[in-house]
Enzyme design. Structure first.
Site, PDB file in Angstrom:
ATOM      1  CB  SER A 474     -14.325  10.976  29.859  1.00  0.00           C
ATOM      2  OG  SER A 474     -14.234  11.429  31.192  1.00  0.00           O
ATOM      3  CE  LYS A 517     -12.606  15.360  30.630  1.00  0.00           C
ATOM      4  NZ  LYS A 517     -13.207  14.227  29.905  1.00  0.00           N
TER       5      LYS A 517
END
Length: 583
Positions: A474, A517
């Site tokens: 990511s 996140k």
């Protein structure tokens, strides 16, 4: 030879002559033997009555009568008789006949129980209520196998207990962590000394009913194939509602109907489980708690429990409301609340000591005196930068302990176009960095970069805090932004964070852990967050307060990140680095 034989004969004869006699005498010994025989006959009568009165399946009754007949015609003092008695005890203690749930299913009461015991976990609670509604409407016997997946400390085991209470079922926990022997699940063959059934049969015997919920705790810690069999393979029949109506335990040697038993498993990581086992379970993911959820859990459950365990009363001990967030953020780093409970327990113990030794009350824990009770801060989180920098991009990372910021730094130096990566990176992260570098190199002209600059300079990508291992794809978008920034000299905005996997054609692929996140970005004061467009569907799981505090921008191509994250967009026709390339 004859002399040796005579010597042995006389020694044995004289030894028996002078051996001390039993104080009971021969007649008393015969009486004792007769009493033992009468006791054995009385025991046989009890076993016969148990067989007559026990509700057994035809196969179990036939097996019980056959074993009883063997025992009746056997020497009562032989070791085999003891093994048969033990087998009959297991056979007659097992609940062979299924019992219907006597408790009327009440959805309102079940929902109330789940909410009382646990705060949050809406998806899991909805799944349980849906199951109850289906049972009430259809009354079918097939029970689904749920697998509660989550990090340590999120409340999987305690949630399973609440589910059992809401369903009105007996609760039995079967720990599977570290099992390496298939017989622990299937049972031992009766030919072995000290043979016994498997843990599933033991749990049902202890529950004394088939209306039970069995928790298969830590199912992902079950060992694989070894010299004593494959324990994970033994779970296949057990967890299949189409097959476990005749589950064969090697010790009982009779198929047991487990179709009405509800199995709930817990796991931390499913990567070690065989696909066949995963296919038999419905995975329900328990994500990490948010800051607000942890505060409510601490206030409603942890603090009252620890005060009671340490003998503290409400009029002599209190913790200010603004102290709990400090304990969560500066003393723990976890998805669950187990570490938070340890910290609160530590404070309560010190308060109890002060009340006994110094006798001063009440004790109030505030932000000012927190360090004297909890010690120095343990967690130093990565903080967002306050200024824009060239080659430094703010990425977002997620782990089992929650979300955090992760910076990607890039520098260039004279060389031959090589790419170096450091920072305790895993294979996926290194490959993601290389993919980003290859994409920028292939499209250098489009981003205003002279290709000769790339070929005559080495690129170094680094993620700070090398003591913490990092892995995952990511960070690709953030790496691409850092590379463009360092080759063009355009600073990256410090209040923009991003996450997403990049392909060699610049496409942005979805990632996991979006909720964690975004919560990390909100906590650190980030204003804008770039996420993959395919992750928009995951925003339903993100708290509304978090979405309101962030400007969340979905992107499909990595070029979109350049126009938002950089102070200005690189000029297509104006190449930078011409002076360097001429040297």
């Amino acid at each position: 030879m004859l002399q040796i034989f005579l010597a042995l004969y006389f020694s044995l004869f004289l030894g028996n002559l002078f051996l001390p006699q039993s104080p009971l005498g021969d007649s008393q010994g015969q009486i004792q033997s007769a009493e033992k025989k009468n006791f054995f006959e009385a025991e046989l009568e009890k076993i016969r009555d148990r067989i007559k009165n026990k509700k057994l399946t035809p196969e179990a009754r036939e097996k019980a009568l056959a074993e009883f007949e063997r025992l009746w015609n056997m020497n009562p003092f032989s070791p085999e008789a003891a093994e048969i008695r033990k087998y009959l005890d297991w056979l007659l203690s097992f609940p062979w006949v299924q019992e219907k749930n006597q408790k009327e299913i009440n959805l309102e009461e079940a929902e109330k129980i789940l909410n009382e015991d646990h705060y949050g976990l809406g998806e899991v609670k909805d799944r349980v209520i849906e199951y109850l509604a289906a049972q009430k409407r259809a009354g079918h016997k097939k029970v689904p196998v749920l697998c509660l997946l989550g990090s340590p400390g999120v409340g999987k085991t305690s949630l399973a207990k609440s589910i059992a209470r809401a369903l009105g079922r007996e609760f039995q926990r079967v720990p599977l962590g570290g099992i390496r022997d298939e017989a622990e699940i299937r049972g031992h063959m009766r030919t072995y000394v000290s043979a016994r059934p498997g843990r599933i049969i033991e749990a049902l015997k202890k529950a004394k009913t088939t209306n039970v919920m069995i928790l298969l705790d830590e199912i992902d810690k079950v060992g694989g194939m070894n010299w004593s069999g494959d324990p994970s393979a033994a779970l296949l029949e057990l967890l299949d509602p189409e097959q476990n109506n005749a589950f064969l335990d090697h010790y009982l040697e009779i198929g047991a109907d487990l179709s009405s038993v509800m199995f709930v498993a817990t796991a931390n990581d499913l990567s070690n489980l065989p696909k066949a086992v995963l296919d038999r379970m419905e995975i329900v993911t328990i994500e990490g708690y948010t800051l607000q959820e942890k505060q409510e859990i601490a206030k409603r459950h942890i603090l009252p429990r620890q005060m009671e365990m340490n003998g503290l009363k409400t009029d002599e001990f209190a913790i200010d409301a603004d102290v709990i967030p400090l304990l969560i953020e500066r003393y723990t780093f976890e998805a669950g609340v187990r570490g938070l409970e340890r910290e609160i327990a530590k404070i309560c113990r010190k308060a109890a000591k002060e009340l006994i030794l110094k006798g001063k009350a009440p004790i109030n824990i505030t932000k000012e005196n927190l360090e004297s009770y909890a010690g120095q801060e343990k967690i130093f989180r990565t903080r967002a930068h306050k200024v824009n920098q060239v080659g430094v991009t703010t990425g977002l990372a997620a782990s089992g302990a929650g979300g955090n910021l992760g910076f990607i730094e890039a520098v260039i130096m004279p060389g031959s176009g090589k790419v170096f990566t450091t920072g305790s990176l895993g294979n996926m992260t290194v490959e993601s960095f290389n993919a980003a570098a290859s994409y920028i190199r292939a499209h250098a002209n489009a981003f205003g970069i002279n290709p000769e600059v790339i070929t005559r300079h080495n690129l170094h990508l680094h993620m700070p805090e090398a003591g913490s291992p990092k892995d995952g794809p990511s960070a690709g978008v953030a790496a691409a932004v850092s590379i463009v920034s360092v080759f063009t000299g355009i600073p990256v905005r410090h209040d923009v964070a991003m996450t997403g996997e990049i392909t060699l054609h610049g496409n942005v692929l979805p990632i996991g852990g979006l909720k964690e996140k975004l919560l990390a970005a909100q906590r650190e004061g980030i204003k804008k967050v770039l996420i993959p467009a395919d992750n928009v569907r995951d925003l339903d799981k993100v708290p509304e307060s978090c979405k309101a505090a962030l400007d969340i921008i979905p992107i499909k191509k990595v070029e979109e990140a350049f126009s938002i994250a950089l102070e200005r967009m690189p000029i297509h026709d104006k190449l930078v680095g011409n002076v360097i390339s001429k040297r």
